[in-house]
Design an enzyme around this catalytic site. Structure first.
Site, PDB file in Angstrom:
ATOM      1  N   GLU A  46       3.369   3.330   8.713  1.00 17.99           N
ATOM      2  CA  GLU A  46       3.995   4.368   9.538  1.00 17.99           C
ATOM      3  C   GLU A  46       3.021   4.961  10.544  1.00 17.99           C
ATOM      4  O   GLU A  46       3.433   5.476  11.580  1.00 17.99           O
ATOM      5  CB  GLU A  46       4.552   5.501   8.656  1.00 17.99           C
ATOM      6  CG  GLU A  46       5.936   5.181   8.115  1.00 17.99           C
ATOM      7  CD  GLU A  46       6.680   6.394   7.568  1.00 17.99           C
ATOM      8  OE1 GLU A  46       7.841   6.219   7.197  1.00 17.99           O
ATOM      9  OE2 GLU A  46       6.104   7.497   7.486  1.00 17.99           O
TER      10      GLU A  46
ATOM     11  N   HIS B 134      -0.276 -16.751  -8.141  1.00 17.79           N
ATOM     12  CA  HIS B 134       0.647 -17.825  -8.509  1.00 17.79           C
ATOM     13  C   HIS B 134       1.922 -17.781  -7.661  1.00 17.79           C
ATOM     14  O   HIS B 134       2.913 -18.412  -7.989  1.00 17.79           O
ATOM     15  CB  HIS B 134       0.978 -17.729 -10.001  1.00 17.79           C
ATOM     16  CG  HIS B 134      -0.257 -17.899 -10.847  1.00 17.79           C
ATOM     17  ND1 HIS B 134      -0.570 -19.078 -11.484  1.00 17.79           N
ATOM     18  CD2 HIS B 134      -1.288 -17.047 -11.099  1.00 17.79           C
ATOM     19  CE1 HIS B 134      -1.728 -18.936 -12.116  1.00 17.79           C
ATOM     20  NE2 HIS B 134      -2.177 -17.717 -11.891  1.00 17.79           N
TER      21      HIS B 134
ATOM     22  N   LYS C 141      18.346   5.652  10.708  1.00 19.35           N
ATOM     23  CA  LYS C 141      19.066   6.844  10.237  1.00 19.35           C
ATOM     24  C   LYS C 141      20.261   7.113  11.128  1.00 19.35           C
ATOM     25  O   LYS C 141      21.359   7.397  10.647  1.00 19.35           O
ATOM     26  CB  LYS C 141      18.136   8.069  10.271  1.00 19.35           C
ATOM     27  CG  LYS C 141      17.102   8.111   9.183  1.00 19.35           C
ATOM     28  CD  LYS C 141      16.405   9.464   9.193  1.00 19.35           C
ATOM     29  CE  LYS C 141      15.141   9.430   8.377  1.00 19.35           C
ATOM     30  NZ  LYS C 141      14.255  10.561   8.624  1.00 19.35           N
TER      31      LYS C 141
HETATM   32  O1  PA5 Z   1       5.425  10.063   6.210  1.00 20.89           O
HETATM   33  C1  PA5 Z   1       6.495  10.548   6.560  1.00 20.89           C
HETATM   34  O2  PA5 Z   1       6.553  11.491   7.351  1.00 20.89           O
HETATM   35  C2  PA5 Z   1       7.801  10.023   6.012  1.00 20.89           C
HETATM   36  O3  PA5 Z   1       7.608   8.897   5.219  1.00 20.89           O
HETATM   37  C3  PA5 Z   1       8.486  11.092   5.170  1.00 20.89           C
HETATM   38  O4  PA5 Z   1       7.634  11.471   4.137  1.00 20.89           O
HETATM   39  C4  PA5 Z   1       9.814  10.592   4.601  1.00 20.89           C
HETATM   40  O5  PA5 Z   1      10.647  10.149   5.637  1.00 20.89           O
HETATM   41  C5  PA5 Z   1      10.507  11.707   3.837  1.00 20.89           C
HETATM   42  O6  PA5 Z   1      10.713  12.810   4.654  1.00 20.89           O
HETATM   43  P1  PA5 Z   1      11.069  14.232   4.077  1.00 20.89           P
HETATM   44  O7  PA5 Z   1       9.947  14.704   3.242  1.00 20.89           O
HETATM   45  O8  PA5 Z   1      11.291  15.086   5.289  1.00 20.89           O
HETATM   46  O9  PA5 Z   1      12.327  14.071   3.257  1.00 20.89           O
END
Ligand code: PA5
Length: 446
Positions: A286, A307, A421
């Site tokens: 990310e 494996h 989303k």
């Molecule tokens: O690293 C990030 O920002 C994302 O992976 C969020 O943690 C994830 O989308 C969950 O978001 P939230 O804590 O707002 O539910």
């Protein structure tokens, strides 16, 4: 303690190629220290190990103690950065099988990280004869997966315990003041913990997001923070002429990316690190994967995956690099027994500790993969405990931020997560998405 060995990667780049990155790395480090790089409003994690909220930390410990006396199971609801850090640390520290003497105080089960109705239905069956607490975690407070899971499990808790007792058993970790979860938690009177504004989800394991589940599972969050603080002093703050290990790691992976190595595989030889790799994949995926850039983060569990994936790594499409998490002192010792008839031909290993067998697998594999054209970096850790996990977390967070800056991206946003989303909301018929829904349904029919 951590030690980086990159001797099995040096033949894949020239000294001057690494040296060329020095000014970029120094700039990236300065941007972090002076907080003037992209995403600089999300740098709360940098000094978190030293500057956390002590009052909240004490409340986390009290809440964990309360959960331990009242619950057999803590269900932690969250996704992405709101779940992987806690899972990584707990899975790394807990015994492989619950029946050992060192069993954690409370079993922590994760939910809200998928949309499987079967998962939630089975979970509620499993909880039936156990005392339960919930910790719902969402920074935004609006993420669909945990919100649905919480809707289901909140109803379960209220039916089972009644509203008043459910309130005592539910803890919410979310934004200080915004979001649907914050509003709901205040209305219901849950104890709440804060995800600081300047700490993004994937950098939040050392906030209440990770700390409450880890403490409830019976692990020492003070040592975790101390380890992270030690790493901050060593990697970020110490005056140094040449790159330290975290910086070297960031520089080498950046150098290799520029030479066409576009996939980094994190390797472990202790299954307890499986979720640490999952946490690392999210952190790097990310943070770096944007603007059509970045190393694809992947993970394998060796020797199991030797494996399966081993063939590809040795001999498939090139462009891979491996980073091996090597544990030099595992949690337990076990010797291979001698057998009289030696029917399996393994008596040459009799008396040898499994640690040494595993180490030979590490050495043999590193050499074979490097021979096959895969640069190998080895990060050796002298045991998996809270302090070392704190060090590893900070090592990888710091190196991730440096890598992102060197690769000219903002490592602290995640614009790409929004696309799925929006489509999902449209297809589910969320009000406000009518036009998009019609377009997507046309596309699906075509
Ligand atoms: O690293 C990030 O920002 C994302 O992976 C969020 O943690 C994830 O989308 C969950 O978001 P939230 O804590 O707002 O539910």
């Amino acid at each position: 303690m951590l030690k980086l060995d990159y001797s099995h990667a040096t033949s894949f780049f020239k000294d001057h190629e690494l040296a060329h990155l020095e000014p970029q790395l120094n700039l990236a480090r300065t941007q972090l220290l002076e907080k003037n790089g992209p995403g600089n409003d999300f740098l709360g994690w940098v000094n978190l190990p030293a500057e956390y909220d002590q009052e909240e930390f004490d409340r986390i410990i009290s809440a964990a103690e309360y959960i331990k006396t009242n619950a057999d199971v803590l269900v932690v609801i969250g996704i992405g950065g709101s779940y992987l850090g806690a899972r990584a640390v707990i899975e790394a520290l807990k015994p492989y099988f619950n029946a050992t003497a060192a069993r954690p105080a409370v079993e922590v089960i994760f939910a809200g990280y998928n949309l499987s109705g079967s998962y939630l239905a089975d979970l509620m069956d499993y909880l039936q004869d156990k005392r339960v607490s919930l910790n719902v975690i969402s920074k935004s407070g609006t993420t669909t997966e945990p919100a649905i899971a919480f809707r289901v499990l909140k109803a379960y808790m209220e039916n089972r315990y009644g509203k008043a007792e459910a309130r005592q058993r539910i803890f919410a970790t979310t934004d200080r003041s915004r979001g649907a979860l914050k509003g709901l938690a205040d209305k219901e009177g849950y104890e709440t913990f804060v995800v600081p504004d300047d700490v993004g989800g994937r950098f939040s394991v050392l906030t209440a997001v990770g700390l409450l589940p880890i403490a409830a599972a019976g692990f020492d969050i003070t040592r975790l923070m101390e380890g992270a603080e030690e790493a901050r002093q060593t990697y970020l703050l110490s005056e140094h002429q040449s790159f330290n290990d975290a910086e070297t790691y960031a520089a080498i992976r950046t150098c290799l990316l520029r030479k066409g190595y576009d996939t980094e595989i994190v390797v472990n030889y202790e299954p307890q690190l499986h979720y640490f790799t999952e946490w690392w994949k999210q952190l790097y995926g990310e943070s770096e994967g944007k603007d059509h850039r970045g190393l694809l983060p992947a993970g394998v569990d060796f020797t199991s995956d030797l494996h399966s994936m081993g063939q590809f790594i040795q001999d498939g499409r090139r462009g891979l690099l491996e980073t091996v998490l090597h544990v030099s002192k595992p949690r337990r010792e076990l010797t291979v027994p001698a057998v009289k008839d030696n029917a399996d031909g393994l008596n040459f290993l009799a008396g040898m500790d499994m640690l040494d067998v595993n180490d030979k697998a590490v050495e043999g594999t590193v050499l074979a993969h490097a021979d096959g054209g895969v640069p190998n970096l080895l990060l050796t850790v002298d045991g998996i405990d809270e302090a070392n996990l704190g060090r590893m977390i900070y090592f990888f967070e710091y190196a991730c931020a440096l890598s992102g800056y060197m690769n000219a991206v903002n490592p602290f946003d995640q614009p790409g997560v929004e696309a799925y989303k929006k489509n999902m909301f449209a297809l589910l018929g969320k009000p406000g998405y009518e036009e998009q829904r019609a377009r997507l349904e046309q596309q699906l029919k075509a």
